[in-house]
Design an enzyme around this catalytic site. Structure first.
Site, PDB file in Angstrom:
ATOM      1  N   THR A  45      22.987  18.245  31.543  1.00  0.00           N
ATOM      2  CA  THR A  45      22.305  19.351  30.653  1.00  0.00           C
ATOM      3  C   THR A  45      20.835  19.578  31.786  1.00  0.00           C
ATOM      4  OG1 THR A  45      20.708  17.957  29.716  1.00  0.00           O
ATOM      5  CG2 THR A  45      22.692  18.596  28.569  1.00  0.00           C
ATOM      6  N   PRO A 104      17.279  17.485  35.943  1.00  0.00           N
ATOM      7  CA  PRO A 104      18.456  17.564  35.232  1.00  0.00           C
ATOM      8  C   PRO A 104      18.556  16.377  34.219  1.00  0.00           C
ATOM      9  CG  PRO A 104      18.333  16.923  37.531  1.00  0.00           C
ATOM     10  CD  PRO A 104      17.209  17.413  37.332  1.00  0.00           C
ATOM     11  N   GLU A 105      19.249  16.491  33.041  1.00  0.00           N
ATOM     12  CA  GLU A 105      19.458  15.308  32.141  1.00  0.00           C
ATOM     13  C   GLU A 105      20.662  15.147  31.883  1.00  0.00           C
ATOM     14  OE1 GLU A 105      16.712  13.931  30.203  1.00  0.00           O
ATOM     15  OE2 GLU A 105      15.015  15.097  30.649  1.00  0.00           O
ATOM     16  N   THR A 106      21.393  13.976  32.384  1.00  0.00           N
ATOM     17  CA  THR A 106      22.535  13.662  31.992  1.00  0.00           C
ATOM     18  C   THR A 106      22.860  13.024  30.637  1.00  0.00           C
ATOM     19  OG1 THR A 106      22.553  11.629  33.048  1.00  0.00           O
ATOM     20  CG2 THR A 106      23.348  13.107  34.563  1.00  0.00           C
TER      21      THR A 106
END
Length: 586
Positions: free
Chosen positions: A212, A287-289
């Site tokens: 995300t 970015p947020e995994t």
């Protein structure tokens, strides 16, 4: 003998293309991340083998270990000023701000290596310089454990979110209380990147996406860059990740019990990385995994996104540079600055969201209903996306701010963040605009070491003021104008006043004994009939006040010559630019 030793060393050394360049992550089982020592050792190895890489220390951290930067430039040029003269774009990647979210640490090690060793990737660096901070929160990375990320699926061990002083560094970009943040500010201001990426792992709901993305909030960016982000950069990243089989969605922050309730765009005030970057017309990404996906795909998707960012900047370097230059130009002419923002639910988009059905079942702990996401029931359906913000409180730009030299902690922060300052070389009495703090709200509990103020109400007064030799003047016709407005205007969300740096003026240093001041107050009212009239009106309008003798004495005291002039007076003064001041550059 010396010639023999040199020949022996030449014959026994391993050429770069034959060495084992696998990272600790690649040598592991897919669920391990590099330690701090392994990470820095790997970059030292790259630095020794490739002239295109420069690894160097850029300042201290609270851990006692230095903050490092890795500069990748095809001609080996690691000087920020020289790179700028060559009209190259700069991409800055920062990892490990939360070392329990380490995907970016491992992905960047592989990315830098591949950009050095693979011809097709090297071509992407022809018109840009890549700068990587291997680990930002060195303190937290050294605090290695296997339990503090209870919601996360691997790796086996990882670092801790807080730094050595238990600060969350992703709340310290504006107040800069940690050595880490101060070193970062120096690095950021030297490079002034066009794009800044800081890697993270999410918390929250379950869904199908591995990656995300938080981007700089479009309305808070300068309009030129906000338009560029929405029309060019973001579409390219989303399309590129989709082609690479890593579909993305905006960061999953939602308005209700589940994502179907509607996603909300992240409100990135300057305490956060993307909000800080926006103050200097830099586009930021977080970015947020997804925490519940396995560690290997989290690393791989982070690698893919970083690569997509670099590829885009390479392809669109000219347009990106033009947009940044135009935003910088327009900023100098900007006169009105938003200080607070409000979510505008009239601005709504529709996204096709790939989630899992939310269901309920009895809790084994409480026996009561508990939520869970059913991975056997995936769905793709439209959800609303609220990503529009409108300005709340705004402020007109003054010609300059006057900062008394006594406030050295403020001066240090301004200097560290690229503010151009001048100093008075002689005393002068001039008319200024002073502001008095009429009212404010304060959080009941500490947040990142502070009781944060908000909803600040000001009273502005034109008055003569003695300015002292050595006091500082910050003009607003400079690139740091927005930074100055959002730190020195008390009503701004992350102003230095909001963070409590000026709290000493909120406490009175002198006061009165009621039985003594009664006679003085009576004399004040006899001499000032208008003040007497205002007092009587207030008593009539406020019955509680009319029955409180102490409150009435306080009211008269604060409006008399006996009240201390500095009480609740905000120390930073606004100047019109017409003042006759003798100054020198700092």
């Amino acid at each position: 003998m010396l010639l023999t030793l040199m020949l022996t060393a030449a014959l026994t050394s391993t050429p770069p293309d034959q060495a084992d360049w696998r990272t600790p992550f690649e040598r592991g089982n897919g669920n391990t991340t590099a330690t701090y020592a392994e990470c820095i050792a790997y970059y030292k190895k790259l630095d020794a083998a490739y002239s295109e890489v420069t690894l160097r220390e850029v300042g201290p951290t609270d851990s006692g270990e230095p903050l490092h930067e890795v500069v990748v430039s095809l001609d080996g040029d690691a000087d920020p000023s020289s790179v700028r003269r060559k009209n190259r774009r700069v991409v800055l990647i920062q990892n490990g701000i939360h070392p329990g979210e380490p995907e970016g640490i491992d992905a960047s090690m592989m990315l830098v290596r591949d950009y050095l060793q693979q011809k097709k990737l090297r071509a992407q660096l022809e018109n840009l310089t890549l700068v990587v901070v291997p680990v930002y929160n060195v303190d937290g990375m050294l605090n290695r454990n296997a339990t503090t990320r209870a919601n996360q699926n691997g790796p086996e061990q990882y670092g801790f979110r807080g730094n050595g002083r238990h600060y969350d560094l992703n709340r310290d970009y504006i107040k800069q209380e940690t050595r880490n943040a101060r070193s970062f500010a120096k690095l950021f201001q030297q490079w002034r990147p066009e794009v800044f990426v800081e890697t993270h792992t999410s918390n929250g709901a379950d869904y199908q996406y591995t990656m995300t993305l938080i981007a700089s909030q479009k309305d808070k960016l300068h309009p030129v860059l906000g338009q560029y982000l929405q029309q060019r950069l973001l579409p390219a990243l989303y399309q590129g990740m989709e082609k690479r089989k890593w579909p993305m969605t905006p960061y999953v922050d939602f308005d209700g019990p589940t994502p179907e309730s509607g996603l909300i765009g992240f409100s990135d005030s300057p305490r956060y990385s993307t909000g800080y970057a926006a103050l200097f017309n830099c586009i930021g990404f977080m970015p947020e995994t997804h925490m519940l996906k396995a560690f290997r795909p989290r690393v791989e998707s982070t690698y893919a996104l970083l690569d997509e960012v670099i590829r885009f900047v390479h392809r669109d370097a000219e347009a990106l540079g033009a947009a940044r230059a135009e935003a910088d130009r327009q900023l100098l002419a900007q006169t009105l600055f938003p200080l607070t923002w409000q979510l505008d639910k009239q601005q709504v988009e529709t996204l096709q969201f790939r989630g899992y059905e939310s269901r309920s079942k009895p809790s084994e702990v409480s026996g009561l209903p508990r939520q869970y996401y059913d991975r056997a029931a995936p769905y793709t359906r439209p959800v609303k996306y609220y990503n529009g913000y409108r300005p709340g409180v705004t402020a007109e730009k003054p010609a300059a701010y006057l900062i008394p030299q006594a406030w050295e902690t403020i001066i240090e922060r301004l200097q560290r963040n690229g503010v151009q300052l001048r100093r008075l070389t002689q005393d002068a009495t001039v008319e200024v605009e002073a502001r008095y703090i009429e009212d404010f709200q304060t959080t009941p509990r500490p947040f990142e070491g502070h009781y944060v103020h908000s909803q600040v109400q000001l009273r502005a007064v034109r008055q003569p003021q003695l300015l002292r030799r050595g006091d500082y003047v910050a003009r607003l016709d400079q690139p740091a104008a927005r930074y100055l407005m959002e730190t020195l205007e008390p009503q701004a969300v992350d102003s230095f006043f909001a963070w409590g740096f000026f709290d000493s003026v909120l406490q009175s240093k002198e006061h009165f004994s009621p039985y003594v001041f009664e006679d003085l107050a009576a004399e004040v009212l006899r001499r000032q009939p208008e003040l007497r009239r205002q007092l009587e009106e207030k008593k009539q309008a406020d019955p509680k006040f009319a029955q409180d003798a102490q409150a009435q004495l306080e009211w008269v005291y604060r409006r008399s010559e006996y009240s201390e002039p500095g009480y609740r007076r905000y120390p930073v003064l606004r100047l019109t630019g017409n003042e006759q001041l003798v100054m020198r550059n700092e």
